[in-house]
Design an enzyme around this catalytic site. Structure first.
Site, PDB file in Angstrom:
ATOM      1  N   SER A  66       0.794  -1.231   0.000  1.00 54.33           N
ATOM      2  CA  SER A  66       0.000   0.000   0.000  1.00 54.33           C
ATOM      3  C   SER A  66       0.828   1.284   0.000  1.00 54.33           C
ATOM      4  O   SER A  66       0.276   2.354  -0.224  1.00 54.33           O
ATOM      5  CB  SER A  66      -0.976   0.015   1.176  1.00 54.33           C
ATOM      6  OG  SER A  66      -0.285   0.061   2.403  1.00 54.33           O
ATOM      7  N   LYS A 103       1.263   4.763   6.766  1.00 57.52           N
ATOM      8  CA  LYS A 103       0.545   5.603   5.797  1.00 57.52           C
ATOM      9  C   LYS A 103       1.083   7.030   5.870  1.00 57.52           C
ATOM     10  O   LYS A 103       1.754   7.414   6.820  1.00 57.52           O
ATOM     11  CB  LYS A 103      -0.963   5.644   6.105  1.00 57.52           C
ATOM     12  CG  LYS A 103      -1.674   4.302   6.064  1.00 57.52           C
ATOM     13  CD  LYS A 103      -1.823   3.772   4.663  1.00 57.52           C
ATOM     14  CE  LYS A 103      -2.552   2.459   4.616  1.00 57.52           C
ATOM     15  NZ  LYS A 103      -1.715   1.288   4.822  1.00 57.52           N
TER      16      LYS A 103
END
Length: 146
Positions: A66, A103
């Site tokens: 991701s 993230k």
């Protein structure tokens, strides 16, 4: 198959540990080669270069896809500093509903969003109901070129 990036291992450093240094050659050309006489050797202390807050710094191994557009891939080791204040735009290790994730942090007014760096994954909006904490700020990514 794409997988979210997740933390698989966290290791602390020994703040009293020995310094680790390597030879550093100055003036190595990335274009045309130069003569060996142009090289000078110094010592490069990786602890001093990479670690600003030894007692608050951890090595974190990750796996998943991701964050691949931020050049963070499975097997990479992140250097994470827990003494750095999280800020919008920084890549962070966060605890989200009891699990670690990596993230990019976005803070827009009072809204917090965790942004993946892969279009196959959706942004994560942090609400009042979300169990969320920024665990640390990523300062360096270590990965193999081969």
């Amino acid at each position: 198959m794409e997988r979210p990036l997740r933390v698989v291992e966290i290791t602390s450093i020994d703040p009293d540990g020995a310094s680790f240094s390597l030879p550093l050659f100055n003036s190595v050309q990335a274009g045309f080669p130069s003569t060996a006489e142009d090289y000078t050797e110094d010592r490069l202390d990786l602890n001093r270069l990479l670690i600003k807050h030894p007692a608050a710094t951890f090595f974190v191994r990750v796996e998943g896809d991701s964050m691949k557009n931020a050049h963070i891939i499975s097997g990479d080791i992140l250097i994470v500093d827990r003494a750095i204040e999280p800020a919008s735009g920084k890549i962070v290790v966060a605890v989200l509903n009891g699990e670690f994730t990596v993230k990019r942090l976005k803070i827009d007014n009072d809204q917090i969003i965790l942004l993946p760096e892969n279009p196959k994954f959706p942004p994560i909006l942090i609400t009042k109901e979300t169990d969320f904490q920024v665990w640390g700020v990523v300062t360096y990514v270590l990965h193999s070129t081969g």
